[in-house]
Design a protein around this motif. Sequence first.
Motif, PDB file in Angstrom:
ATOM      1  N   SER A   1      41.556  48.989  39.672  1.00  0.00           N
ATOM      2  CA  SER A   1      40.209  48.749  39.149  1.00  0.00           C
ATOM      3  C   SER A   1      39.414  47.729  39.959  1.00  0.00           C
ATOM      4  CB  SER A   1      40.312  48.243  37.704  1.00  0.00           C
ATOM      5  OG  SER A   1      41.034  47.009  37.665  1.00  0.00           O
ATOM      6  N   LYS A   2      39.993  47.250  41.065  1.00  0.00           N
ATOM      7  CA  LYS A   2      39.306  46.194  41.824  1.00  0.00           C
ATOM      8  C   LYS A   2      39.196  46.552  43.300  1.00  0.00           C
ATOM      9  CE  LYS A   2      43.734  43.805  42.197  1.00  0.00           C
ATOM     10  NZ  LYS A   2      44.552  42.721  41.656  1.00  0.00           N
ATOM     11  N   LYS A   3      38.249  45.908  43.941  1.00  0.00           N
ATOM     12  CA  LYS A   3      38.080  46.017  45.376  1.00  0.00           C
ATOM     13  C   LYS A   3      38.808  44.854  46.043  1.00  0.00           C
ATOM     14  CE  LYS A   3      35.163  49.336  46.892  1.00  0.00           C
ATOM     15  NZ  LYS A   3      35.320  50.138  48.113  1.00  0.00           N
ATOM     16  N   VAL A   4      39.532  45.162  47.094  1.00  0.00           N
ATOM     17  CA  VAL A   4      40.271  44.134  47.824  1.00  0.00           C
ATOM     18  C   VAL A   4      39.691  43.994  49.226  1.00  0.00           C
ATOM     19  CG1 VAL A   4      42.488  43.598  48.906  1.00  0.00           C
ATOM     20  CG2 VAL A   4      42.429  44.372  46.537  1.00  0.00           C
ATOM     21  N   LYS A   5      39.369  42.756  49.588  1.00  0.00           N
ATOM     22  CA  LYS A   5      39.005  42.428  50.966  1.00  0.00           C
ATOM     23  C   LYS A   5      40.108  41.566  51.564  1.00  0.00           C
ATOM     24  CE  LYS A   5      34.049  43.035  51.220  1.00  0.00           C
ATOM     25  NZ  LYS A   5      32.785  42.475  51.774  1.00  0.00           N
ATOM     26  N   PHE A   6      40.095  41.440  52.892  1.00  0.00           N
ATOM     27  CA  PHE A   6      41.219  40.810  53.575  1.00  0.00           C
ATOM     28  C   PHE A   6      40.797  39.622  54.438  1.00  0.00           C
ATOM     29  CE2 PHE A   6      42.170  45.276  52.890  1.00  0.00           C
ATOM     30  CZ  PHE A   6      43.413  45.208  52.274  1.00  0.00           C
TER      31      PHE A   6
ATOM     32  N   LEU B   1      38.038  47.276  57.848  1.00  0.00           N
ATOM     33  CA  LEU B   1      38.284  47.465  56.421  1.00  0.00           C
ATOM     34  C   LEU B   1      37.240  46.731  55.582  1.00  0.00           C
ATOM     35  CD1 LEU B   1      42.166  47.076  56.432  1.00  0.00           C
ATOM     36  CD2 LEU B   1      40.926  49.163  55.839  1.00  0.00           C
ATOM     37  N   ASN B   2      36.959  45.495  55.948  1.00  0.00           N
ATOM     38  CA  ASN B   2      35.988  44.694  55.189  1.00  0.00           C
ATOM     39  C   ASN B   2      34.563  45.214  55.343  1.00  0.00           C
ATOM     40  OD1 ASN B   2      38.026  43.063  54.239  1.00  0.00           O
ATOM     41  ND2 ASN B   2      37.658  41.403  55.683  1.00  0.00           N
TER      42      ASN B   2
ATOM     43  N   GLN C   1      46.054  51.140  48.351  1.00  0.00           N
ATOM     44  CA  GLN C   1      45.154  52.106  47.730  1.00  0.00           C
ATOM     45  C   GLN C   1      45.939  53.191  46.987  1.00  0.00           C
ATOM     46  OE1 GLN C   1      42.423  53.997  50.522  1.00  0.00           O
ATOM     47  NE2 GLN C   1      40.833  53.995  48.977  1.00  0.00           N
ATOM     48  N   LYS C   2      47.009  53.669  47.602  1.00  0.00           N
ATOM     49  CA  LYS C   2      47.795  54.747  46.995  1.00  0.00           C
ATOM     50  C   LYS C   2      48.557  54.284  45.754  1.00  0.00           C
ATOM     51  CE  LYS C   2      48.455  57.544  51.159  1.00  0.00           C
ATOM     52  NZ  LYS C   2      49.403  57.927  52.241  1.00  0.00           N
TER      53      LYS C   2
ATOM     54  N   ALA D   1      33.939  38.845  38.928  1.00  0.00           N
ATOM     55  CA  ALA D   1      34.765  38.010  39.805  1.00  0.00           C
ATOM     56  C   ALA D   1      36.153  38.596  39.947  1.00  0.00           C
ATOM     57  CB  ALA D   1      34.837  36.591  39.239  1.00  0.00           C
ATOM     58  N   ARG D   2      36.663  39.141  38.797  1.00  0.00           N
ATOM     59  CA  ARG D   2      38.006  39.723  38.836  1.00  0.00           C
ATOM     60  C   ARG D   2      38.017  41.061  39.560  1.00  0.00           C
ATOM     61  NH1 ARG D   2      38.201  38.177  33.360  1.00  0.00           N
ATOM     62  NH2 ARG D   2      37.938  40.362  32.725  1.00  0.00           N
ATOM     63  N   ALA D   3      36.872  41.730  39.607  1.00  0.00           N
ATOM     64  CA  ALA D   3      36.807  43.072  40.163  1.00  0.00           C
ATOM     65  C   ALA D   3      36.963  43.069  41.674  1.00  0.00           C
ATOM     66  CB  ALA D   3      35.498  43.732  39.768  1.00  0.00           C
ATOM     67  N   GLN D   4      36.840  41.921  42.303  1.00  0.00           N
ATOM     68  CA  GLN D   4      37.049  41.830  43.737  1.00  0.00           C
ATOM     69  C   GLN D   4      38.047  40.723  44.040  1.00  0.00           C
ATOM     70  OE1 GLN D   4      33.904  40.638  46.744  1.00  0.00           O
ATOM     71  NE2 GLN D   4      34.200  42.777  47.279  1.00  0.00           N
ATOM     72  N   GLU D   5      38.958  41.003  44.951  1.00  0.00           N
ATOM     73  CA  GLU D   5      40.014  40.055  45.279  1.00  0.00           C
ATOM     74  C   GLU D   5      40.104  39.904  46.791  1.00  0.00           C
ATOM     75  OE1 GLU D   5      44.902  39.762  44.876  1.00  0.00           O
ATOM     76  OE2 GLU D   5      43.766  41.027  43.495  1.00  0.00           O
ATOM     77  N   VAL D   6      40.305  38.699  47.252  1.00  0.00           N
ATOM     78  CA  VAL D   6      40.519  38.449  48.669  1.00  0.00           C
ATOM     79  C   VAL D   6      42.013  38.254  48.893  1.00  0.00           C
ATOM     80  CG1 VAL D   6      40.067  36.921  50.623  1.00  0.00           C
ATOM     81  CG2 VAL D   6      38.242  37.424  48.980  1.00  0.00           C
TER      82      VAL D   6
END
Length: 384
Positions: free
Chosen positions: A75-80, A65-66, A329-330, A29-34
């Motif tokens: 360490s996480k994936k971010v969606k928007f 992007l999504n 990302q950078k 759950a923490r590995a992905q963030e909206v």
Amino acid sequence: MKHRKATACLRQAAWALAPILLTAASFGARAQEVVKIGFTGPLSGGQAAYGTDNRDGLLLAVKELNAKGGVQVGSKKVKFEVDAQDDAADPRQGVAVAQKLADEKVKYVIGPYNSGVAIPAGRVYNEAGMLLLTVASNPKVTELGYPRLFRVGVNDAQVGIAMAVYAAKEMKAKNVAVVDDRTAYGQGLVQEFVAEAKRQGLNVVKQEFTTDKATDFTPILTSIRSAKPDAVFFGGYSSQGGPMLRQMVSLGISAKLLGGDGICTTETSRLSGNVADGKVFCTQAGVILGKADAGRAFAAKYKAAYQRDPLTYAVSFYDAAMLLADAMQKTGSTDPGKLAEALAKGSYQGVAGEYSFTDKHDLKSSPVSVYGFKNGQPEALSSF
């Protein structure tokens, strides 16, 4: 008996594994963030076409992007997600929108479109620690000195200067009249145009003003007609520029209508009664989309998604979202302060050009293109 012992052993194993499974689930759950990106622009009123255009450029970027699974940030994936708000091109409503987005803990905002909104609302965004990427063009926007505010379009000086140079050198105009709509955008644009026009040897024979809500321009146009200018420069938007041109034609004024990015759109032609061809010349930021592969690809994607051509700044809002994602990302961070530091020092190649910033957070290099109209569509003529 053996069956009972086996069952008991399985239960003990399950209880032993439960914390591990919960920990793994929590990690997932923490590995992905909206992440929410705020949008502010005129989605209602006379400038709604621009606001919709800008919002849809942003939405197109977020969708892309999504679709790729988001962006890897540390360490996480971010969606928007996009939190789109209507400021109606009104300063007071723009401030209210800024406070709403701040209260909702939105960290990043793309907009406003209007300088008259960006200047007062900028204070709210700054005090809330938010990152703001705006196309508002009045030089005062970046002169506010807010550390997390960046202009992702040209300023009035660049747009006004280019139009004055083109009028003098290419159109061979001698006498010009000017009209502004009393907005921060319109006044700033006219100020820059007049200063450069005088440097180019043009005579400013009349200066008039209207409002961004006006529909009847007969009194000021009658006054302008008596001065017999070669061109009329209008600092304002299509919602007034189109009807103004229609009334110029009906009054027998043969002068060309000049302007900035606010009238560089099909709306000008439509609202003029389709008389813009050969009569309207305007300047706007960025490369000419049709002359670059990236620009043509963007225009095609936009039209496929929305069944209409992009207007002036859809590409800038698209680029702003991509710029934001690239900075995340950078840096491996979603902190607005860290992202602002990265933007101030870094560079990003977008569809409309390169995004690298001066100490004031204006673009270091931003080409300006001059357009005429053909078949009701802005047609690129040259770039500066």
